[in-house]
Design a protein around this motif. Sequence first.
Motif, short mmCIF file in Angstrom:
data_model
loop_
_atom_site.label_atom_id
_atom_site.label_comp_id
_atom_site.label_asym_id
_atom_site.label_seq_id
_atom_site.Cartn_x
_atom_site.Cartn_y
_atom_site.Cartn_z
N ARG A 1 0.85 -1.19 0.00
CA ARG A 1 0.00 0.00 0.00
C ARG A 1 0.89 1.24 0.00
NH1 ARG A 1 -2.93 2.94 4.18
NH2 ARG A 1 -1.66 1.83 5.68
N THR A 2 0.52 2.25 -0.78
CA THR A 2 1.30 3.47 -0.84
C THR A 2 1.07 4.31 0.41
OG1 THR A 2 1.26 3.50 -3.24
CG2 THR A 2 1.75 5.58 -2.13
N VAL A 3 2.15 4.71 1.05
CA VAL A 3 2.10 5.48 2.28
C VAL A 3 2.82 6.80 2.04
CG1 VAL A 3 2.72 5.52 4.71
CG2 VAL A 3 2.15 3.35 3.60
N ARG A 4 2.26 7.88 2.59
CA ARG A 4 2.90 9.19 2.46
C ARG A 4 3.47 9.63 3.80
NH1 ARG A 4 -0.84 8.61 -1.12
NH2 ARG A 4 -0.43 9.28 -3.25
N THR A 5 4.70 10.09 3.78
CA THR A 5 5.33 10.53 5.02
C THR A 5 4.86 11.94 5.35
OG1 THR A 5 7.21 11.51 3.89
CG2 THR A 5 7.39 9.19 4.50
N ALA A 6 5.08 12.33 6.61
CA ALA A 6 4.83 13.72 6.98
C ALA A 6 5.85 14.59 6.28
CB ALA A 6 4.94 13.87 8.49
N ALA A 7 5.40 15.70 5.73
CA ALA A 7 6.32 16.58 5.00
C ALA A 7 7.28 17.25 5.97
CB ALA A 7 5.54 17.63 4.23
N THR A 8 8.51 17.46 5.50
CA THR A 8 9.48 18.22 6.26
C THR A 8 9.82 19.48 5.48
OG1 THR A 8 11.21 16.86 5.25
CG2 THR A 8 10.50 16.26 7.46
#
Lengths: 479, 589
Positions: free
Chosen positions: B454-461
């Motif tokens: 499943r595609t997961v998005r990280t928290a933006a930095t």
Amino acid sequence: MFEFVELTDGTLTNACELTDGFSYALVSFAPIIPPLRDDLLGGRSPWVETQAQITFHAMGDTAAAAYAAARAVNGLLDAARRWVDRLTVTPIRLRVKAQGSSLAILEAPVFGRARGGPPNLALPAAYSTTYRKYVIENITITMTLGTPWLSAASESASGSATANPGVMAVTMPSSPTTPGPCIVRLTGFALSAAKALDIPDGYLLMAPATSAIDDSGMQKYEGESPTTQSLATSATFTSTADATARASGGNVGRLNHASAAVNAESRLFYSLGSWGNSRRMAVFCTVRNNSASVWSIRAENVRTDLALSSPGTRATVIAAGPSNPQVLFLGELDYLDGSQGVNVYAAATLISGACTLDIDTVVMVDLTDGRAAIVQVSGQRVTLVNLSASAAIDLRVETQPLSVPDPRARRSSGGESLPTSYSGSPSVWLGGSVIKLLWYATHLFGGSTPYWTTQNAAGSAAVSLTPTITRQTTYLVPE
Amino acid sequence: MSAQLSLFTRAGGVLLADDTAILRACSFSTNAHGCAELRASAPMPLDRAFGHYDWPGLPHALLRVDASTPYAGRLEDVAIGGDGVALTALGYSRALSDMPYTALWSSSKVGDWRFLTNRDYTLVNETLYNADAQNRLYLSLKKGAVYRNGNDLAIYSILIPNGSSRTIAGVSFDLAYSLPAGWTISYGTANDEALGGGATLGTITSSGGTTTASVHITIGAPQALFFLTCYNGSGVSYTNTLEDWAWFVTLTNVRVVTNTTNRIDTTTTATYAAGSNVTIAVASTARMYAGQRLQIDYTSSSESVIVASVTDATHFVAQSVASTVGATGFHVRAHVIYADTIAADLLATVVATNPTQLSAATTLIQSPGVDLLDETYLDMLPSAILDRLIGLGDTRTPPRVWAWGVWDDQQLFFWPEGTNAQAWYVTISDLDLQRTIDSLANRVYATYQDAAGRTVRTAATSDAASITKAGITRTKQIGASTTNAAQTAIQQAVALSDNANPPPRFGITVDAVETATGGRAPIWLPRAGDTVTVRNLPPTISVDIDRIRTFRIARTTCDLIARTLTIEPAVPLPSLAALLARTAAGIKG
């Protein structure tokens, strides 16, 4: 004004003397002073080829004879083109002597008609009451001339036989400020009784000890004898006997980093003494990695009176060993204030086993005036059946602009000559009186026994080499 | 000082030609991958030109100045035209584009596993089991099904890609199961999905209850396939009377590797109690990192823990520990795959096929220290694989940019950008400079896949300084081909570091370079990866000007005839970029 102008291939039958007043009459010839090359390419003279224009009359007792005279000049220019294209082996030369000159006749190689230049003009032959001959007037040829002008006479001198890897010196009869093309010859390599030639890869280093350099164009130091040293914590540096492997001077400098930290550098300083005017130098050394450790080594210029060290060479990585002795070119150092020495830094980047690195010699070649020459010659291991056992073998680097279009490196003995692979420009133009030379090579004698220095035919001692330099005198104008 | 171009049969071979004296054009370039191209042309008659054209093999082009070697490459193109020949040599980094490479190095994706069928292996009866691979490998017995003794197997397996050069050398997974007494779980290796040449590495016999374990194994005789099977080993047929979910086997945190060079295998040196954020003392924390899963083998039981932080060389903090341990000497293990190991294998593969193209030495290959969980290459060029690996950064904060290439010594280098670089100084008379926000990205997030795919998005930095300076927030997404959050975070940090303050576009051409102390250096000495400082820029200090004043060289082109050096920074002028792109695409004119 010239009292003598001749195009020739060196034979009487193919010589056109444009000042003879019989077959030719010179109308004009204005030589051009060549500038130094702008480009960085070697393999030829340091000066740019020039376009020379000569106007002359072709003459004969008959119209046919006049045409034949014109054809002879044309034929020589064609031959010159073929020589430049390496299709023939006979060079064409322009030989001149200025009116009133006390010099011998000066010569320049002809590279054929100027590319894209005008063709020869075939003018109608007419009878001239002035010359009382049939004359084709004002034939103008434009040709490319090699530079500079060379005296047919050359000077030659030999140095003393020197055990490798000693720095050899040749004192030439004269001390020209204009460098001349040289044939550099090292004698002393020898065949074994089995007629096996075993010469290792090596560098032939050549540098004039000019007045711009206080001491010498080349310095060699024993690795075990640095002027000062500053070692990494827990590292040691000792002078270690290694006569078995024929170390220069019998000893090597042994750097031990077994207890030092990874990447911690030890510094060995080799002072150049009075060699303070050098602005550019090449640094070499011979090393042997005695263990599976990996080393990094680099060099740095030092000016002790200014407490200044300038950026050094890139680090050279010495692969895990144990290995045989090898020559390392550490790099080129460039600096503004002149050099008083070189720091050699070494660090173990991977510590494994004994972690010792031996340094036998450190060599610096001054490149300041751009006239030093460095040629890397590929070694040869062959059996020369046509030579007598123990025949002397020469190594030659030949720059002969008047006879061979390309400089070259060769090995020869008697009548047998072996072309030798090389890299680095073999076009050697050296000035000055004293010329230093060094054959810098280690040696796997017979393919098995590793030595720090090049060995004799028996593998019993370092070879003793005698240098000979033959140099032609050069003139930028045919004065 | 003069340059000489030699052509040899091969590196260290016989001299074929030295046309230096008649060269009409000669220039060479360096780029991020070392020696790039050398172009030379020389007038010569047709028969000599054809002599050059017909040289056998792939000649070695060597440019030498005194003892220095500014360029070495292989003569790839010979063109006859006009009144001579044109020669084009390309650097030995090209050797890494001569053949595709297929190998699995590490996989942590359950999607790479298969639930075998009866057509694969005759003892399998997949119809008697429920199975899914949703973020785990799961199987359960079906209600009412009859399982014969030693037959009717369920098998999960993972097979290396067909044609892969590497076989499975290590596996780790967490196991939870609840099976009838006498049922057996075994795992092992085989050559193929028919389990040819199969070898059992471990067997677990159920005593009835629910059990968990963490398995970490190395395989002494690596094979192409790893399998885990579940079957009735009770001695008699078994009829399941319970619901479908009652008897099950679950595998999580699976990892398969084909190399164990950097495997962690240390031991505990102190006792500890179960809990959260437990400090565990070990003999060495080498190669441990935050986010890493370690297996602790208590001999009679085992568990896996996540590293919260590495305290020092002998202590790490585990996020959560289930067992209270009153003894020491228990093994702590994990499989680790580093990029340098892959790079060395790529080199060995190339050298095995084309031994004259590259040195086999690996001394210039350094380790980024980043554990790579998912690296599988299918018919990829080694050069493309290396491109990917250098983009993964390293363990520094922020991660360093890495580089790979080959210089004149034909040794593959794989190291942080700037390694063994030199600093040069120039005085310029002309400058063509452009500022753009085109490549600005001061906020970055990454997408990656979890174990289930499943595609997961990280928290933006974000880079606050860059946002303030630019007056705008430009967000960029990067795709990380991994299931590992820690690895994704590194790539995200690399992208932010690279793009938050992009260098201006410019290029310069000089006819002289100097060292820091003012020494005049030959123009052929600077090369890609070095830094250049322009001495005569206005003294106004800003980040932008600083990136013009001093920048890292992305490409040099040294024209030995014109005696000029053209230097391009990492972001060249668009016109130049377009020209280079056109050249690369084979577009002429």
